[in-house]
Design an enzyme around this catalytic site. Structure first.
Site, short mmCIF file in Angstrom:
data_model
loop_
_atom_site.label_atom_id
_atom_site.label_comp_id
_atom_site.label_asym_id
_atom_site.label_seq_id
_atom_site.Cartn_x
_atom_site.Cartn_y
_atom_site.Cartn_z
N GLY A 16 0.72 -1.15 0.01
CA GLY A 16 -0.10 0.02 -0.22
C GLY A 16 0.82 1.35 -0.02
O GLY A 16 0.28 2.24 0.12
N ASN A 17 2.00 1.05 -0.20
CA ASN A 17 3.11 2.20 0.00
C ASN A 17 3.59 2.69 -1.46
O ASN A 17 4.49 1.93 -1.88
CB ASN A 17 4.10 1.81 0.77
CG ASN A 17 5.29 2.81 1.11
OD1 ASN A 17 5.29 3.89 0.22
ND2 ASN A 17 5.81 2.80 2.29
N HIS A 19 5.68 4.93 -2.24
CA HIS A 19 7.19 5.21 -2.41
C HIS A 19 7.77 4.06 -2.58
O HIS A 19 8.84 3.97 -3.27
CB HIS A 19 7.58 5.80 -1.20
CG HIS A 19 6.92 7.10 -0.65
ND1 HIS A 19 7.11 8.34 -1.35
CD2 HIS A 19 6.08 7.34 0.27
CE1 HIS A 19 6.49 9.16 -0.79
NE2 HIS A 19 6.02 8.57 0.07
N ASP A 72 8.60 -6.56 3.99
CA ASP A 72 8.67 -6.06 5.07
C ASP A 72 9.83 -5.11 5.64
O ASP A 72 10.91 -6.00 5.28
CB ASP A 72 8.31 -7.11 6.29
CG ASP A 72 7.64 -6.38 7.64
OD1 ASP A 72 7.07 -5.52 7.49
OD2 ASP A 72 7.89 -6.97 8.74
N ALA A 73 9.79 -4.06 6.00
CA ALA A 73 11.23 -3.46 6.29
C ALA A 73 11.06 -2.65 7.59
O ALA A 73 10.03 -2.40 8.22
CB ALA A 73 11.18 -2.41 5.01
N ASP A 151 13.63 8.65 6.19
CA ASP A 151 14.79 9.05 5.20
C ASP A 151 15.49 10.23 5.66
O ASP A 151 16.66 10.39 5.61
CB ASP A 151 14.24 9.12 3.50
CG ASP A 151 14.22 7.83 3.25
OD1 ASP A 151 14.73 6.71 3.48
OD2 ASP A 151 13.35 7.76 2.03
N LYS A 171 19.48 6.63 -3.91
CA LYS A 171 19.40 5.70 -2.70
C LYS A 171 19.07 4.30 -3.48
O LYS A 171 19.61 3.61 -2.83
CB LYS A 171 18.01 6.24 -2.25
CG LYS A 171 17.29 5.43 -1.09
CD LYS A 171 16.00 5.96 -0.52
CE LYS A 171 15.34 4.99 0.41
NZ LYS A 171 14.30 5.07 0.72
N HIS A 176 18.84 -0.65 1.40
CA HIS A 176 18.31 -2.07 1.88
C HIS A 176 17.49 -2.45 0.79
O HIS A 176 17.49 -3.75 0.41
CB HIS A 176 17.60 -1.78 3.22
CG HIS A 176 16.54 -0.68 3.36
ND1 HIS A 176 16.68 0.47 2.77
CD2 HIS A 176 15.48 -0.84 3.83
CE1 HIS A 176 15.69 1.19 3.10
NE2 HIS A 176 14.81 0.62 3.63
N ARG A 177 16.67 -1.76 0.11
CA ARG A 177 15.40 -2.28 -0.93
C ARG A 177 16.38 -2.77 -2.07
O ARG A 177 15.77 -3.75 -2.67
CB ARG A 177 14.51 -1.10 -1.01
CG ARG A 177 13.26 -1.46 -1.68
CD ARG A 177 12.38 -0.56 -1.55
NE ARG A 177 11.77 -0.62 -0.03
CZ ARG A 177 11.71 0.45 0.77
NH1 ARG A 177 12.59 1.51 0.34
NH2 ARG A 177 11.20 0.20 2.11
P1 IMP Z 1 6.49 -2.05 6.34
O1 IMP Z 1 7.39 -2.70 5.60
O2 IMP Z 1 5.41 -1.40 5.30
O3 IMP Z 1 6.03 -2.67 7.49
O4 IMP Z 1 6.94 -0.72 6.79
C1 IMP Z 1 7.88 -0.56 7.58
C2 IMP Z 1 8.36 1.01 7.78
O5 IMP Z 1 9.79 1.26 8.12
C3 IMP Z 1 7.72 2.21 6.88
O6 IMP Z 1 6.44 2.41 7.06
C4 IMP Z 1 8.50 3.14 7.21
O7 IMP Z 1 8.13 3.83 8.43
C5 IMP Z 1 9.94 2.66 7.46
N1 IMP Z 1 10.78 2.17 6.54
C6 IMP Z 1 10.94 1.17 5.55
N2 IMP Z 1 11.73 1.32 4.55
C7 IMP Z 1 12.04 2.88 4.61
C8 IMP Z 1 12.62 3.50 3.66
O8 IMP Z 1 13.37 3.13 2.66
N3 IMP Z 1 12.83 4.86 4.06
C9 IMP Z 1 12.22 5.37 4.99
N4 IMP Z 1 11.54 4.65 6.15
C10 IMP Z 1 11.52 3.31 5.84
#
Ligand code: IMP
Length: 195
Positions: A16-17, A19, A72-73, A151, A171, A176-177
């Site tokens: 749902g993100n 970015h 998942d991050a 970020d 970036k 990491h991505r």
């Molecule tokens: P999820 O992976 O959607 O559960 O979200 C993990 C959360 O970690 C995100 O909503 C961000 O708040 C943060 N996050 C993950 N990757 C990044 C990134 O590349 N930049 C900044 N924040 C991040």
């Protein structure tokens, strides 16, 4: 081995993100994989990044009936015992970057890392996971307009600019991505297709 009806040069990303979609599309396009996107929503269990990615990928693949990736991050700060970690999304929405800066105001060890786990699954196979990490440090104020969430706080190792100051392209060179998706892409491309 994957089914012959699957194409190994495209994959559907469930998130749902927006970015994450932009970043992942840029990264995978460069690696010869077209990214499709579906904002399906999936169950996020309690657990580490790998557990969440495995479960989410399986759930989404079964619901959609085709191969998918999920991610998942999170950001992990050493001096805060690796907080916010798996709570990154919730903490971003509640404490936000200003709250993190407050927690870090008297802390000299600024080490932090971003971690990304890509989960891949098809309706007929068990999930696979791919971890990517980038090391860095937390700044003393928010810097930059690019990127999202944490970020503007995060300075990758060897840089005097935050992820928020680097554009998406930069970036994407070493995030990491990038690392988790690169691992996924190398694996995905050599999967055989069953007849
Ligand atoms: P999820 O992976 O959607 O559960 O979200 C993990 C959360 O970690 C995100 O909503 C961000 O708040 C943060 N996050 C993950 N990757 C990044 C990134 O590349 N930049 C900044 N924040 C991040």
């Amino acid at each position: 081995m994957l089914k012959s009806s699957y194409k190994l040069n495209s994959i559907t990303f469930i998130t749902g993100n927006p970015h994450k979609v932009k970043e992942a599309r840029g990264i995978l396009n460069n690696l010869g994989i077209t990214l499709e996107h579906a904002d399906l929503g999936y169950v996020e269990i309690q657990g580490n990044l790998e557990d969440v990615a495995r479960y989410g990928a399986k759930y989404a693949a079964l619901r959609l009936g085709k191969p998918v990736i999920v991610e998942d991050a999170g950001m992990f700060i050493k001096a805060l015992k690796w907080f916010p970690g798996t709570y990154s999304s919730y903490v971003q929405d509640t404490l936000g970057n200003k709250g993190i800066l407050k927690l870090m105001s008297d802390v000299s060890d600024r080490y932090a890392e971003f971690r990304s786990v890509i989960g891949f699954c098809t309706p007929k196979t068990e999930p696979e996971v791919f971890l990517g990490t980038v090391k860095g440090r937390i700044g003393y104020e928010e810097k930059g307009e690019h990127g999202f969430a944490y970020d503007p706080l995060f300075y990758p190792e060897g840089y005097d600019k935050s992820f928020g100051e680097l554009g998406r392209k930069e970036k994407n060179q070493f995030s990491h991505r990038r690392k988790s998706l690169e691992k996924f892409a190398s694996w995905y491309k050599i999967q055989e297709i069953s007849k």
